[in-house]
Motif scaffolding. Sequence first.
Motif, PDB file in Angstrom:
ATOM      1  N   ALA A 213      -4.314 -11.073  -5.314  1.00 56.67           N
ATOM      2  CA  ALA A 213      -3.002 -11.141  -5.140  1.00 56.67           C
ATOM      3  C   ALA A 213      -2.072 -10.118  -5.517  1.00 56.67           C
ATOM      4  O   ALA A 213      -1.298  -9.382  -4.959  1.00 56.67           O
ATOM      5  CB  ALA A 213      -2.556 -12.743  -5.462  1.00 56.67           C
ATOM      6  N   GLN A 214      -2.451  -9.658  -6.881  1.00 55.29           N
ATOM      7  CA  GLN A 214      -1.803  -8.637  -7.406  1.00 55.29           C
ATOM      8  C   GLN A 214      -2.022  -7.470  -6.623  1.00 55.29           C
ATOM      9  O   GLN A 214      -1.195  -6.459  -6.392  1.00 55.29           O
ATOM     10  CB  GLN A 214      -2.281  -8.593  -9.168  1.00 55.29           C
ATOM     11  N   LEU A 215      -3.390  -7.394  -6.161  1.00 49.14           N
ATOM     12  CA  LEU A 215      -3.916  -6.119  -5.476  1.00 49.14           C
ATOM     13  C   LEU A 215      -3.030  -6.073  -3.980  1.00 49.14           C
ATOM     14  O   LEU A 215      -2.260  -4.759  -3.577  1.00 49.14           O
ATOM     15  CB  LEU A 215      -5.142  -5.896  -4.939  1.00 49.14           C
ATOM     16  N   HIS A 216      -2.917  -6.936  -3.465  1.00 44.43           N
ATOM     17  CA  HIS A 216      -2.014  -7.129  -2.118  1.00 44.43           C
ATOM     18  C   HIS A 216      -0.509  -6.628  -2.385  1.00 44.43           C
ATOM     19  O   HIS A 216       0.012  -5.900  -1.657  1.00 44.43           O
ATOM     20  CB  HIS A 216      -2.050  -8.517  -1.406  1.00 44.43           C
ATOM     21  N   ILE A 217       0.129  -7.263  -3.382  1.00 43.16           N
ATOM     22  CA  ILE A 217       1.299  -6.778  -3.676  1.00 43.16           C
ATOM     23  C   ILE A 217       1.464  -5.624  -4.096  1.00 43.16           C
ATOM     24  O   ILE A 217       2.592  -4.728  -3.827  1.00 43.16           O
ATOM     25  CB  ILE A 217       1.809  -7.964  -4.920  1.00 43.16           C
ATOM     26  N   GLN A 218       0.563  -5.018  -4.957  1.00 43.14           N
ATOM     27  CA  GLN A 218       0.707  -3.536  -5.260  1.00 43.14           C
ATOM     28  C   GLN A 218       0.715  -2.652  -4.193  1.00 43.14           C
ATOM     29  O   GLN A 218       1.305  -1.833  -3.808  1.00 43.14           O
ATOM     30  CB  GLN A 218      -0.393  -3.261  -6.296  1.00 43.14           C
ATOM     31  N   ASN A 219      -0.282  -3.084  -3.030  1.00 46.88           N
ATOM     32  CA  ASN A 219      -0.436  -2.246  -1.846  1.00 46.88           C
ATOM     33  C   ASN A 219       1.094  -2.227  -1.035  1.00 46.88           C
ATOM     34  O   ASN A 219       1.580  -1.217  -0.755  1.00 46.88           O
ATOM     35  CB  ASN A 219      -1.408  -2.813  -1.020  1.00 46.88           C
ATOM     36  N   LEU A 220       1.744  -3.524  -1.039  1.00 44.44           N
ATOM     37  CA  LEU A 220       3.091  -3.752  -0.522  1.00 44.44           C
ATOM     38  C   LEU A 220       4.164  -2.853  -1.213  1.00 44.44           C
ATOM     39  O   LEU A 220       5.040  -2.020  -0.586  1.00 44.44           O
ATOM     40  CB  LEU A 220       3.521  -5.102  -0.506  1.00 44.44           C
ATOM     41  N   ILE A 221       3.865  -2.793  -2.618  1.00 46.57           N
ATOM     42  CA  ILE A 221       4.888  -1.759  -3.182  1.00 46.57           C
ATOM     43  C   ILE A 221       4.812  -0.504  -2.889  1.00 46.57           C
ATOM     44  O   ILE A 221       5.740   0.178  -2.737  1.00 46.57           O
ATOM     45  CB  ILE A 221       4.608  -2.380  -4.820  1.00 46.57           C
ATOM     46  N   THR A 222       3.664  -0.148  -3.070  1.00 50.06           N
ATOM     47  CA  THR A 222       3.350   1.294  -2.661  1.00 50.06           C
ATOM     48  C   THR A 222       3.898   1.522  -1.236  1.00 50.06           C
ATOM     49  O   THR A 222       4.363   2.770  -1.267  1.00 50.06           O
ATOM     50  CB  THR A 222       1.926   1.564  -2.802  1.00 50.06           C
ATOM     51  N   LYS A 223       3.570   0.628  -0.531  1.00 50.18           N
ATOM     52  CA  LYS A 223       3.990   1.081   1.302  1.00 50.18           C
ATOM     53  C   LYS A 223       5.684   1.054   1.099  1.00 50.18           C
ATOM     54  O   LYS A 223       6.265   2.181   1.567  1.00 50.18           O
ATOM     55  CB  LYS A 223       3.582  -0.132   1.963  1.00 50.18           C
ATOM     56  N   LEU A 224       6.312   0.075   0.303  1.00 47.46           N
ATOM     57  CA  LEU A 224       7.714   0.270   0.278  1.00 47.46           C
ATOM     58  C   LEU A 224       8.445   1.456  -0.199  1.00 47.46           C
ATOM     59  O   LEU A 224       9.299   1.915   0.227  1.00 47.46           O
ATOM     60  CB  LEU A 224       8.155  -1.114  -0.326  1.00 47.46           C
ATOM     61  N   ARG A 225       7.736   1.847  -1.312  1.00 47.62           N
ATOM     62  CA  ARG A 225       8.192   3.116  -1.997  1.00 47.62           C
ATOM     63  C   ARG A 225       7.754   4.260  -0.938  1.00 47.62           C
ATOM     64  O   ARG A 225       8.794   5.263  -1.045  1.00 47.62           O
ATOM     65  CB  ARG A 225       7.402   3.323  -3.277  1.00 47.62           C
TER      66      ARG A 225
END
Length: 99
Positions: free
Chosen positions: A49-61
Amino acid sequence: MVEISEIIEEDTPDNNNGVESEAESRSTERLSDADEIEAAMSTLTRPSAQLHIQNLITKLRKEGKALQRVAASNAASNAASKAGSNNTSTSTSASVAAE
């Protein structure tokens, strides 16, 4: 549980400044979303779940930075077109005065 709310966008005037501010606004939204999601990530316990969220954060930035470049490009383009139109109107006035 996650609260879902509707976002109502207001109509912006049809001018170049509206496009520029819209891109800047979307950029700010994406970067702010990434910051808030990152703050909430500390409550996650599952590594996947942390990996999925980190990928989302990277995409948003990444999207936020791209939108900032779009806004800067639009601003430069608008400034160049305004400078060009000012030079054109000046030369037109000079040619009319010469006649």
